[in-house]
Design an enzyme around this catalytic site. Structure first.
Site, short mmCIF file in Angstrom:
data_model
loop_
_atom_site.label_atom_id
_atom_site.label_comp_id
_atom_site.label_asym_id
_atom_site.label_seq_id
_atom_site.Cartn_x
_atom_site.Cartn_y
_atom_site.Cartn_z
N ALA A 64 1.00 -1.19 0.15
CA ALA A 64 -0.07 0.00 -0.13
C ALA A 64 0.81 1.27 0.19
CB ALA A 64 -0.84 0.03 1.24
N GLY A 109 1.43 -5.52 1.37
CA GLY A 109 0.48 -5.96 0.34
C GLY A 109 0.80 -6.33 -0.89
N GLU A 112 1.30 -9.88 -0.52
CA GLU A 112 0.16 -10.51 -0.22
C GLU A 112 -0.59 -10.65 -1.69
OE1 GLU A 112 -1.98 -9.25 3.97
OE2 GLU A 112 -1.24 -7.62 2.80
N GLU A 132 4.45 -5.69 8.49
CA GLU A 132 3.26 -4.74 9.22
C GLU A 132 3.62 -4.86 10.63
OE1 GLU A 132 1.57 -5.93 5.21
OE2 GLU A 132 2.85 -6.81 6.51
#
Length: 258
Positions: A64, A109, A112, A132
Site C-alpha cells: 500500500a 500488500g 499478499e 506490518e
C-alpha cells in the site's frame, strides 16, 4: 500516465503495476485499475491465463502507498456492515490461472498480492517480507492466512512476527516461489509458462484451480468426492474428446472451452 499496464498476446494477458518511482506501491487508483484488469481477464473468453508483474527492476510492489492513503471517511463499523471492508487482494477470486513474475521487492500488500496468485516466479534479486508488525498493524489482505497454508506455520510465524525480509533463495527453499529466474529472463519465462498452460483444455485448467483452492479447506475424503464429481462433469465435454482424438492423430489439440 496509467498506473497499470494491460496487454494481450495470444491467450495470455500481462498486467504490469506501473509506478516504478514509488516502488510500484498500490494507491487507490492503482487498486481500482487492478480490479478492472482482473475483471477483464475473468470475463473475456479469449484470455485463458494471466501474468502479473511490476514495472522496472527494483520492485514488484512495496504494498500500500502510505503516502497516498487518506484517513478513512467513515467508521470501521459503517464500512464493515455497509459497503464492506474486504481488500480485493484478500478476496481475489478468479478462476483463470495467474502467474506472478516477482521482479524485485514484494513487501506487505505486494507480497499478499503475490500470495493470491497461483504460481510465483522470482528474479534472483527479489526480496519478500510482511513488515506490518513493525509499524503497529498486521497483514490485512490475506497474509496471516495464505502464508501459513503455503509454507507451514513455523516459517510463516517467523516472517510474520519479526517482519524481516527473506531473499529469493530462501523463498524457494520454503516453497513460497516455484523458480528463481535471471532478472532479464523473468517476464519472458512467465509468459512462456502462461502460454503452455493456455494451450491446455481451458475447462480442465479452471477445474483444477477450483479443486486445488477448494480442496485445501476440505477433509481429504470430501475433497476426493468433489474431484470425482468434477471429473464426471468434464467427461463428456468436446475438449475431452478432442484431446483424445488429437493424441491418437499425433497432432496438437484445438481446444474451444466446451
Amino acid at each position: 500516465m496509467a498506473s497499470v499496464g494491460f496487454s494481450v498476446e495470444g491467450q495470455v494477458a500481462t498486467v504490469t503495476i506501473d509506478r516504478p518511482e514509488a516502488m510500484n506501491a498500490i494507491d487507490a487508483e492503482t487498486g481500482e485499475a487492478l480490479r478492472d484488469c482482473l475483471k477483464r481477464i475473468e470475463t473475456e473468453s479469449a484470455i485463458r491465463v494471466a501474468v502479473l508483474t511490476g514495472a522496472g527492476d527494483k520492485a514488484f510492489s512495496a504494498g500500500a502507498d502510505l503516502k497516498k492513503s487518506p484517513p478513512p471517511s467513515e467508521s470501521y463499523a459503517a464500512t464493515a456492515f455497509g459497503s464492506g471492508d474486504e481488500s480485493f487482494i484478500a478476496s481475489l477470486a478468479i478462476e483463470k490461472p495467474i502467474i506472478c513474475a516477482i521482479n524485485g521487492y514484494a513487501l506487505g500488500g505486494g507480497l499478499e498480492l503475490a500470495l493470491a496468485c497461483d504460481i510465483r516466479l522470482a528474479a534472483e534479486h527479489a526480496r519478500f517480507g510482511l513488515p506490518e508488525v513493525k509499524v503497529g498493524t498486521i497483514p490485512g489482505a490475506g497474509g496471516t492466512q495464505r502464508l501459513p497454508r503455503m509454507i507451514g506455520a513455523s516459517d510463516a510465524m517467523l516472517m510474520l512476527l519479526t517482519g524481516d525480509m527473506i531473499d529469493a533463495a530462501e523463498a524457494l527453499r520454503l516453497g513460497l516461489i516455484s523458480r528463481v529466474v535471471p532478472a532479464a529472463d523473468l517476464l519472458g519465462e512467465a509468459q512462456r509458462l502462461a502460454a503452455r498452460i493456455a494451450a491446455n483444455a481451458p475447462l480442465s485448467v479452471r477445474a483444477i484451480k477450483r479443486l486445488v483452492t477448494s480442496g485445501r479447506m476440505l477433509p481429504l475424503d470430501e475433497a476426493i468426492r468433489l474431484e470425482r464429481l468434477v471429473w464426471g462433469l468434464l467427461r463428456d465435454t468436446e475438449d475431452r474428446q478432442e484431446g483424445r482424438l488429437a493424441f491418437r492423430e499425433k497432432r496438437a489439440p484445438n481446444y474451444v472451452g466446451r
